[in-house]
Motif scaffolding. Structure first.
Motif, PDB file in Angstrom:
ATOM      1  N   VAL A  72      -3.439  -8.959  -5.131  1.00 13.91           N
ATOM      2  CA  VAL A  72      -2.409  -9.946  -5.431  1.00 13.91           C
ATOM      3  C   VAL A  72      -1.205  -9.732  -4.522  1.00 13.91           C
ATOM      4  O   VAL A  72      -0.631 -10.687  -3.979  1.00 13.91           O
ATOM      5  CB  VAL A  72      -2.013  -9.868  -6.918  1.00 13.91           C
ATOM      6  CG1 VAL A  72      -0.795 -10.745  -7.203  1.00 13.91           C
ATOM      7  CG2 VAL A  72      -3.185 -10.290  -7.792  1.00 13.91           C
ATOM      8  N   ARG A  73      -0.816  -8.475  -4.338  1.00 13.86           N
ATOM      9  CA  ARG A  73       0.314  -8.177  -3.458  1.00 13.86           C
ATOM     10  C   ARG A  73      -0.012  -8.564  -2.020  1.00 13.86           C
ATOM     11  O   ARG A  73       0.833  -9.103  -1.289  1.00 13.86           O
ATOM     12  CB  ARG A  73       0.654  -6.686  -3.533  1.00 13.86           C
ATOM     13  CG  ARG A  73       1.744  -6.234  -2.567  1.00 13.86           C
ATOM     14  CD  ARG A  73       3.099  -6.772  -2.909  1.00 13.86           C
ATOM     15  NE  ARG A  73       3.571  -6.271  -4.192  1.00 13.86           N
ATOM     16  CZ  ARG A  73       4.621  -6.755  -4.833  1.00 13.86           C
ATOM     17  NH1 ARG A  73       5.291  -7.766  -4.303  1.00 13.86           N
ATOM     18  NH2 ARG A  73       4.995  -6.270  -5.999  1.00 13.86           N
ATOM     19  N   GLY A  74      -1.246  -8.305  -1.576  1.00 11.48           N
ATOM     20  CA  GLY A  74      -1.635  -8.644  -0.221  1.00 11.48           C
ATOM     21  C   GLY A  74      -1.590 -10.133   0.038  1.00 11.48           C
ATOM     22  O   GLY A  74      -1.154 -10.586   1.111  1.00 11.48           O
ATOM     23  N   LEU A  75      -2.023 -10.929  -0.931  1.00  9.88           N
ATOM     24  CA  LEU A  75      -1.971 -12.382  -0.774  1.00  9.88           C
ATOM     25  C   LEU A  75      -0.532 -12.877  -0.726  1.00  9.88           C
ATOM     26  O   LEU A  75      -0.192 -13.773   0.047  1.00  9.88           O
ATOM     27  CB  LEU A  75      -2.730 -13.057  -1.913  1.00  9.88           C
ATOM     28  CG  LEU A  75      -4.256 -12.914  -1.855  1.00  9.88           C
ATOM     29  CD1 LEU A  75      -4.887 -13.456  -3.124  1.00  9.88           C
ATOM     30  CD2 LEU A  75      -4.811 -13.631  -0.640  1.00  9.88           C
ATOM     31  N   MET A 136       4.912   3.205  -9.155  1.00 11.20           N
ATOM     32  CA  MET A 136       5.035   1.745  -9.069  1.00 11.20           C
ATOM     33  C   MET A 136       4.886   1.262  -7.633  1.00 11.20           C
ATOM     34  O   MET A 136       4.300   0.198  -7.382  1.00 11.20           O
ATOM     35  CB  MET A 136       6.364   1.297  -9.664  1.00 11.20           C
ATOM     36  CG  MET A 136       6.455   1.493 -11.169  1.00 11.20           C
ATOM     37  SD  MET A 136       8.101   1.170 -11.849  1.00 11.20           S
ATOM     38  CE  MET A 136       8.138  -0.624 -11.803  1.00 11.20           C
ATOM     39  N   VAL A 137       5.391   2.028  -6.669  1.00  8.92           N
ATOM     40  CA  VAL A 137       5.233   1.654  -5.264  1.00  8.92           C
ATOM     41  C   VAL A 137       3.789   1.866  -4.829  1.00  8.92           C
ATOM     42  O   VAL A 137       3.182   1.008  -4.176  1.00  8.92           O
ATOM     43  CB  VAL A 137       6.193   2.462  -4.366  1.00  8.92           C
ATOM     44  CG1 VAL A 137       5.947   2.148  -2.888  1.00  8.92           C
ATOM     45  CG2 VAL A 137       7.636   2.164  -4.731  1.00  8.92           C
ATOM     46  N   ARG A 138       3.212   3.002  -5.197  1.00 19.00           N
ATOM     47  CA  ARG A 138       1.845   3.313  -4.776  1.00 19.00           C
ATOM     48  C   ARG A 138       0.838   2.306  -5.331  1.00 19.00           C
ATOM     49  O   ARG A 138      -0.094   1.906  -4.637  1.00 19.00           O
ATOM     50  CB  ARG A 138       1.468   4.720  -5.234  1.00 19.00           C
ATOM     51  CG  ARG A 138       0.063   5.141  -4.791  1.00 19.00           C
ATOM     52  CD  ARG A 138      -0.347   6.444  -5.426  1.00 19.00           C
ATOM     53  NE  ARG A 138       0.372   7.573  -4.864  1.00 19.00           N
ATOM     54  CZ  ARG A 138       1.082   8.421  -5.569  1.00 19.00           C
ATOM     55  NH1 ARG A 138       1.222   8.255  -6.868  1.00 19.00           N
ATOM     56  NH2 ARG A 138       1.675   9.438  -5.001  1.00 19.00           N
ATOM     57  N   ASP A 275       1.914   0.283   5.107  1.00 21.78           N
ATOM     58  CA  ASP A 275       0.780  -0.584   5.437  1.00 21.78           C
ATOM     59  C   ASP A 275       0.768  -1.864   4.625  1.00 21.78           C
ATOM     60  O   ASP A 275      -0.153  -2.676   4.772  1.00 21.78           O
ATOM     61  CB  ASP A 275      -0.533   0.167   5.220  1.00 21.78           C
ATOM     62  CG  ASP A 275      -0.717   0.625   3.775  1.00 21.78           C
ATOM     63  OD1 ASP A 275       0.302   0.719   3.059  1.00 21.78           O
ATOM     64  OD2 ASP A 275      -1.866   0.883   3.369  1.00 21.78           O
ATOM     65  N   ALA A 276       1.713  -2.079   3.748  1.00 24.06           N
ATOM     66  CA  ALA A 276       1.666  -3.254   2.873  1.00 24.06           C
ATOM     67  C   ALA A 276       3.063  -3.770   2.576  1.00 24.06           C
ATOM     68  O   ALA A 276       3.446  -3.923   1.429  1.00 24.06           O
ATOM     69  CB  ALA A 276       0.939  -2.904   1.571  1.00 24.06           C
ATOM     70  N   PRO A 279       7.474  -9.559   4.670  1.00 25.19           N
ATOM     71  CA  PRO A 279       8.667  -9.829   5.496  1.00 25.19           C
ATOM     72  C   PRO A 279       9.976  -9.609   4.752  1.00 25.19           C
ATOM     73  O   PRO A 279      10.934  -9.087   5.316  1.00 25.19           O
ATOM     74  CB  PRO A 279       8.490 -11.293   5.898  1.00 25.19           C
ATOM     75  CG  PRO A 279       7.035 -11.556   5.789  1.00 25.19           C
ATOM     76  CD  PRO A 279       6.557 -10.712   4.653  1.00 25.19           C
ATOM     77  N   ALA A 280      10.045 -10.019   3.473  1.00 21.38           N
ATOM     78  CA  ALA A 280      11.287  -9.854   2.720  1.00 21.38           C
ATOM     79  C   ALA A 280      11.602  -8.385   2.513  1.00 21.38           C
ATOM     80  O   ALA A 280      12.750  -7.943   2.692  1.00 21.38           O
ATOM     81  CB  ALA A 280      11.199 -10.579   1.381  1.00 21.38           C
ATOM     82  N   ALA A 281      10.592  -7.592   2.131  1.00 20.93           N
ATOM     83  CA  ALA A 281      10.813  -6.168   1.925  1.00 20.93           C
ATOM     84  C   ALA A 281      11.160  -5.479   3.242  1.00 20.93           C
ATOM     85  O   ALA A 281      12.014  -4.584   3.290  1.00 20.93           O
ATOM     86  CB  ALA A 281       9.576  -5.523   1.303  1.00 20.93           C
ATOM     87  N   ALA A 282      10.490  -5.894   4.319  1.00 24.40           N
ATOM     88  CA  ALA A 282      10.807  -5.309   5.627  1.00 24.40           C
ATOM     89  C   ALA A 282      12.251  -5.632   6.022  1.00 24.40           C
ATOM     90  O   ALA A 282      12.957  -4.786   6.568  1.00 24.40           O
ATOM     91  CB  ALA A 282       9.836  -5.852   6.676  1.00 24.40           C
ATOM     92  N   ALA A 283      12.698  -6.854   5.719  1.00 26.63           N
ATOM     93  CA  ALA A 283      14.079  -7.222   6.031  1.00 26.63           C
ATOM     94  C   ALA A 283      15.054  -6.421   5.182  1.00 26.63           C
ATOM     95  O   ALA A 283      16.132  -6.038   5.658  1.00 26.63           O
ATOM     96  CB  ALA A 283      14.280  -8.717   5.796  1.00 26.63           C
TER      97      ALA A 283
END
Length: 288
Positions: A72-75, A136-138, A275-276, A279-283
């Motif tokens: 779900v997170r990947g999609l 929660m992150v893992r 690895d996952a 864009p929003a989290a990367a920003a």
């Protein structure tokens, strides 16, 4: 098996039942129940123990939770990546944070991020301990975690960005026993009632170390509601050992804040899965 079925499955897990999951997803309960039955049929085994109207995860269901979150997170990441081609104007970043660090530095981090990206949505999930944030992150519940730990954090498959340290301080009522500016030695806490968070929190570990060092404390007041600690102090129930992220709020509320000696600190870090990352989290991480 499709992503919608996995989303419905996770909603039932997270909300504790079909009716609450259906309400959260704005879908009809029979549709959600049918999607679960279809998922179980596709997998060839049930995912829940059905006890009356309750659904309790069985071993197969527990084994599916983390892979389902990753799908779900990947999609969601794929969708956000496509949308970001036209510019990062909208999006959502989900963050897990421990309570004291949600006061600071999270408030400042979110201000910086939303100032740079005003169309972004930020969702903050509560986690009471550093290990809960890491889990929660893992598992993919969130993309970014803000945590505090007495040691520098480490976990396989996660990246940690150090933000600095927070010192533990003593917070007392305005009519407490210590004069302003006094540096409180651990031994001066003998006979004092302390208010602490639950076992596993940094403040609780420090108080336990003070007591194990031979300081006889009065009975401790323990609360899982971190937001209740400052009101309890102001009402004269006791003193509290808190991270200095609370210092400004405590002083504005009328409490007194003192340095402790010997000093103790927390390491403040952001955790993410390299690895996952959408864009929003990367920003969000780039805004640091």
């Amino acid at each position: 098996m499709d992503a919608r079925q996995l989303e419905y499955f996770l909603a039932v897990v997270d909300h504790g039942g079909v009716s609450r999951a259906a309400a959260a997803l704005y879908v009809a309960q029979p549709s959600l129940s049918q999607a679960l039955r279809t998922l179980e049929h596709d997998l060839g085994q049930p995912l829940f123990h059905r006890i009356g109207r309750r659904l309790v995860l069985n071993d197969a269901g527990r084994a599916l939770v983390e892979p389902a979150r990753q799908v779900v997170r990947g999609l969601a990441t794929a969708r956000s990546s496509v949308e970001s081609v036209g510019g990062l104007a909208v999006g959502r970043v989900e963050i897990a944070a421990t309570p004291s660090q949600a006061v600071e530095p999270l408030a400042s981090l979110i201000k910086t991020f939303t100032t740079a990206h005003p169309g972004m949505t930020v969702a903050v999930r509560a986690a009471f301990t550093a290990s809960s944030v890491i889990d929660m992150v893992r598992s993919g519940v969130v993309e970014v975690g803000l945590l505090a730990s007495t040691e520098e954090p480490a976990a396989p498959g996660l990246r940690f960005t150090e933000l600095g340290r927070q010192r533990f301080v003593l917070v007392t009522p305005p009519d407490g026993p210590f004069p302003p500016g006094h540096v409180v030695q651990h031994g001066e806490l003998a006979g004092r009632r302390l208010i602490v968070g639950q076992t596993g929190s940094g403040m609780r570990r420090l108080v336990d170390r003070i007591r194990d060092g031979g300081v006889e404390l009065a009975p401790i007041v323990e609360t899982e509601h971190r937001e209740a600690i400052l009101p309890l102090v102001l009402n004269g129930v006791g003193m509290a050992v808190l991270a200095d992220s609370w210092a400004g709020l405590a002083e504005r509320a009328g409490a007194l804040v003192f340095d402790l000696e010997p000093a103790a600190h927390l390491h403040i870090s952001l955790a993410s899965r390299p690895d996952a990352l959408g864009p929003a989290a990367a920003a969000f991480l780039a805004s640091l």
